[in-house]
Motif scaffolding. Structure first.
Motif, short mmCIF file in Angstrom:
data_model
loop_
_atom_site.label_atom_id
_atom_site.label_comp_id
_atom_site.label_asym_id
_atom_site.label_seq_id
_atom_site.Cartn_x
_atom_site.Cartn_y
_atom_site.Cartn_z
N UNK A 337 0.84 -1.34 0.00
CA UNK A 337 0.06 0.13 -0.15
C UNK A 337 1.10 1.11 -0.06
N UNK A 338 0.58 2.34 -0.75
CA UNK A 338 1.01 3.50 -0.75
C UNK A 338 0.21 4.55 -0.33
N UNK A 339 0.71 5.53 0.50
CA UNK A 339 -0.05 6.71 0.88
C UNK A 339 0.62 8.13 0.69
N UNK A 340 0.06 8.63 -0.27
CA UNK A 340 0.47 10.15 -0.42
C UNK A 340 0.06 11.03 0.49
N UNK A 420 -3.97 17.16 7.31
CA UNK A 420 -3.20 16.67 5.94
C UNK A 420 -4.37 16.16 5.30
N UNK A 421 -4.42 15.83 4.02
CA UNK A 421 -5.18 15.24 3.10
C UNK A 421 -4.35 14.00 2.61
N UNK A 422 -4.88 12.72 2.53
CA UNK A 422 -4.04 11.45 2.18
C UNK A 422 -4.81 10.79 0.88
N UNK A 423 -4.04 10.43 0.17
CA UNK A 423 -4.50 9.57 -1.07
C UNK A 423 -3.85 8.12 -1.01
N UNK A 424 -4.65 7.08 -1.06
CA UNK A 424 -4.17 5.56 -0.85
C UNK A 424 -4.45 4.85 -1.91
N UNK A 425 -3.20 4.17 -2.53
CA UNK A 425 -3.54 3.34 -3.48
C UNK A 425 -2.60 2.06 -3.18
N UNK A 426 -3.41 0.73 -3.66
CA UNK A 426 -2.77 -0.42 -3.29
C UNK A 426 -2.11 -1.24 -4.50
N UNK A 427 -1.61 -2.26 -4.35
CA UNK A 427 -0.97 -3.09 -5.80
C UNK A 427 -1.18 -4.50 -5.30
N UNK A 428 -1.47 -5.47 -6.15
CA UNK A 428 -1.50 -6.71 -5.85
C UNK A 428 -0.62 -7.58 -7.02
N UNK A 429 -0.08 -8.74 -6.70
CA UNK A 429 0.93 -9.49 -7.49
C UNK A 429 0.23 -9.81 -8.69
N UNK A 430 -0.88 -10.13 -8.51
CA UNK A 430 -1.68 -11.05 -9.74
C UNK A 430 -1.99 -9.81 -10.62
N UNK A 431 -1.75 -8.65 -10.57
CA UNK A 431 -2.27 -7.45 -11.68
C UNK A 431 -1.06 -7.13 -12.30
N UNK A 442 -2.41 7.04 -6.33
CA UNK A 442 -2.56 7.89 -5.08
C UNK A 442 -2.68 9.36 -5.41
N UNK A 443 -2.01 9.79 -6.34
CA UNK A 443 -1.90 11.46 -6.65
C UNK A 443 -3.39 11.73 -7.01
N UNK A 444 -4.11 11.04 -7.91
CA UNK A 444 -5.63 11.28 -8.14
C UNK A 444 -6.16 11.21 -6.85
N UNK A 445 -6.03 10.11 -6.00
CA UNK A 445 -6.83 9.95 -4.89
C UNK A 445 -6.66 11.18 -3.62
N UNK A 446 -5.21 11.66 -3.76
CA UNK A 446 -5.09 12.79 -3.10
C UNK A 446 -5.73 13.97 -3.65
N UNK A 447 -5.72 14.23 -5.00
CA UNK A 447 -6.37 15.35 -5.66
C UNK A 447 -7.74 15.45 -5.44
N UNK A 448 -8.44 14.27 -5.12
CA UNK A 448 -9.95 14.23 -4.97
C UNK A 448 -10.18 14.59 -3.39
N UNK A 449 -9.11 14.03 -2.66
CA UNK A 449 -9.29 14.33 -1.10
C UNK A 449 -9.36 16.24 -0.99
N UNK A 450 -8.30 16.76 -1.66
CA UNK A 450 -8.30 18.08 -1.62
C UNK A 450 -9.39 18.81 -1.99
N UNK A 451 -9.85 18.24 -3.17
CA UNK A 451 -11.04 18.82 -3.95
C UNK A 451 -12.30 18.80 -3.18
N UNK A 452 -12.44 17.76 -2.46
CA UNK A 452 -13.61 17.48 -1.30
C UNK A 452 -13.64 18.14 -0.12
N UNK A 453 -12.58 19.15 0.31
CA UNK A 453 -12.77 19.72 1.26
C UNK A 453 -11.52 19.47 2.28
N UNK A 454 -10.57 18.81 1.84
CA UNK A 454 -9.19 18.37 2.77
C UNK A 454 -9.60 17.78 3.83
#
Length: 465
Positions: A337-340, A420-431, A442-454
């Protein structure tokens, strides 16, 4: 006149003595032969007080201040000549030195009573036997000393070779500690290195005793002496020196010197007084002397590596190191898991309080991240006011929990207060995934968190309540 039969016995015994290559075995064979040949006499061995015979031999200690019968034995030891004591009316004591080419190694005492007087021929034969035993003891001692010298040189060579392998510091120090404990039979071994800030750092490989409060008095004692004298310390009996603060009574300590500067020190302890010998101490000095340069290089290398992979301000890892760890994880692990993280309205902090306070806020958030993740996780500075966390072998639910934990701690403990605002993304070996794609999600998720009110956590394209 010695009979041919005794000459034959002497030849066989001499041959047996010289084949033993062990001082104790020589002495045991000497006593057994004499008791077998002269059952009417009593035999004792006067040996120095540091003799450590493993066999049950009829021994007495040689002391320079001994009174009584030992005076004549000491005279035989010092002169290398036979001495007799006829002061007792019913007994005669004969003292025969066990003499080699280079010295005297003990004294054989023969006690005969008036019912079985000792003859001149018997004294002559016993003297010849004692001389043969003395020469054999000398050879055995030289053999044992040469073997010990070879073992000591091998220890120093193997240790120096290992230290120059450019291994991680933890592996290097573990090897050195094991060597000291095994080779010197030390109960505790501690290694301290003085870093660039002047702080004495306990190195890995040191035994657990040195992280306990009980070790403090030993360290203060050693450090005061080493800093003043810049020399090693060898104390066989600590209580006799006025130190009675712990269970360990025997101590060796050796400074690590480089270009005249104290770089650290090594300590070995044992609870038994006089457990270490002076020869052991000299070997430890040689071992540490040969190890200091390699250890300094290893420490310098680790410090340089830390500078390369660490952000100077927050002491979090650098972005390059984070990238390397994620690439490695994607090759070796099954998921992660990656958290920005972005500090909300950070420009306002700088504008309102100044850049120094802004730096302090970054440090506060960095400390919160470090205290909120596991040892194997990676907290990093992504750039500017953006930070990041990577959790190897973690699923999205774990990532969400960690992100919320950091968010809550930042909101409740920072001063001046920030969110703070956080964007979380994950990866699986099967993908079919890459670090770049992981970062992008994660960057897109962080952008959405900022846009939604931080002040919130978004997991990829969905909000985590």
């Amino acid at each position: 006149m010695i009979s041919s039969r005794k000459h034959g016995s002497l030849y066989k015994l001499t041959e047996s003595f010289h084949s033993a290559m062990d001082k104790d075995q020589v002495l045991a064979e000497l006593i057994n032969a004499l008791q077998s040949m002269y059952g009417a006499f009593l035999f004792y061995l006067f040996l120095s007080h540091d003799n450590d015979s493993r066999l049950k031999l009829p021994t007495k200690d040689l002391y320079f201040d001994e009174q009584g019968s030992a005076d004549t034995a000491m005279e035989a030891f010092l002169t290398g000549a036979i001495r007799m004591d006829r002061s007792q009316p019913d007994k005669v004591h004969v003292y025969v030195p066990l003499k080699g080419r280079q010295g005297v190694y003990g004294v054989l005492e023969v006690i005969a009573d008036k019912n079985h007087p000792i003859k001149e021929s018997e004294i002559e034969f016993i003297m010849m036997l004692a001389n043969a035993a003395g020469n054999a003891m000398e050879n055995a001692q030289l053999y044992q000393q040469s073997r010990k010298l070879i073992d000591d040189l091998r220890l120093i060579n193997e240790t120096s070779h290992q230290l120059n392998k450019n291994l991680p510091l933890k592996d290097t120090m573990k090897f050195l500690a094991e060597r000291v404990i095994h080779s010197f039979n030390a109960r505790e071994a501690g290694f301290y290195y003085r870093n660039s800030s002047g702080t004495d750092q306990l190195l890995p490989g040191s035994t657990g005793f040195f992280i306990t409060p009980e070790a403090d008095s030993y360290l203060s004692f050693v450090l005061s002496k080493i800093e003043n004298e810049r020399e090693g310390i060898f104390i066989g009996n600590l209580p006799a020196q006025g130190f009675s603060n712990g269970i360990y009574q025997c101590l060796m300590a050796v400074p690590m010197m480089e270009n005249g500067q104290l770089r650290g020190y090594a300590i070995a302890l044992h609870e038994k007084p006089y457990h270490f010998t002076f020869e052991t101490f000299k070997l430890l000095q040689s071992l540490i002397h040969h190890s200091t340069l390699a250890l300094s290089n290893s420490m310098l290398r680790e410090e340089l590596e830390a500078l390369v992979k660490t952000d100077n301000l927050t002491k979090l890892y650098s972005r390059n190191y984070l990238n390397e760890r994620i690439r490695h994880s994607m090759n070796e692990d099954r998921h992660g898991v990656f958290i920005l993280i972005d500090i909300d309205n950070f420009k306002n902090i700088n504008d309102t309080y100044g850049h120094q306070i802004g730096d302090d806020v970054l440090i506060q958030v960095g400390n919160i991240i470090k205290s909120s993740i596991r040892e194997k996780d990676v907290g990093a500075r992504w750039g500017g006011e953006e930070l990041a966390i990577y959790l190897p072998q973690a699923d999205p639910e774990i990532g969400i929990c960690v992100a919320h934990r950091v968010l809550e701690r930042v909101r409740s403990t920072t001063s001046p207060r920030v969110t703070i605002s956080c964007g979380v993304s994950a990866w699986e070996a099967e993908e079919d995934d890459t670090p770049k794609m992981l970062f992008l999600r994660a960057d897109r998720a962080l952008y959405q968190a900022k846009s939604n009110g931080k002040n919130q956590v978004i997991v990829q394209n969905r909000i985590a309540k």
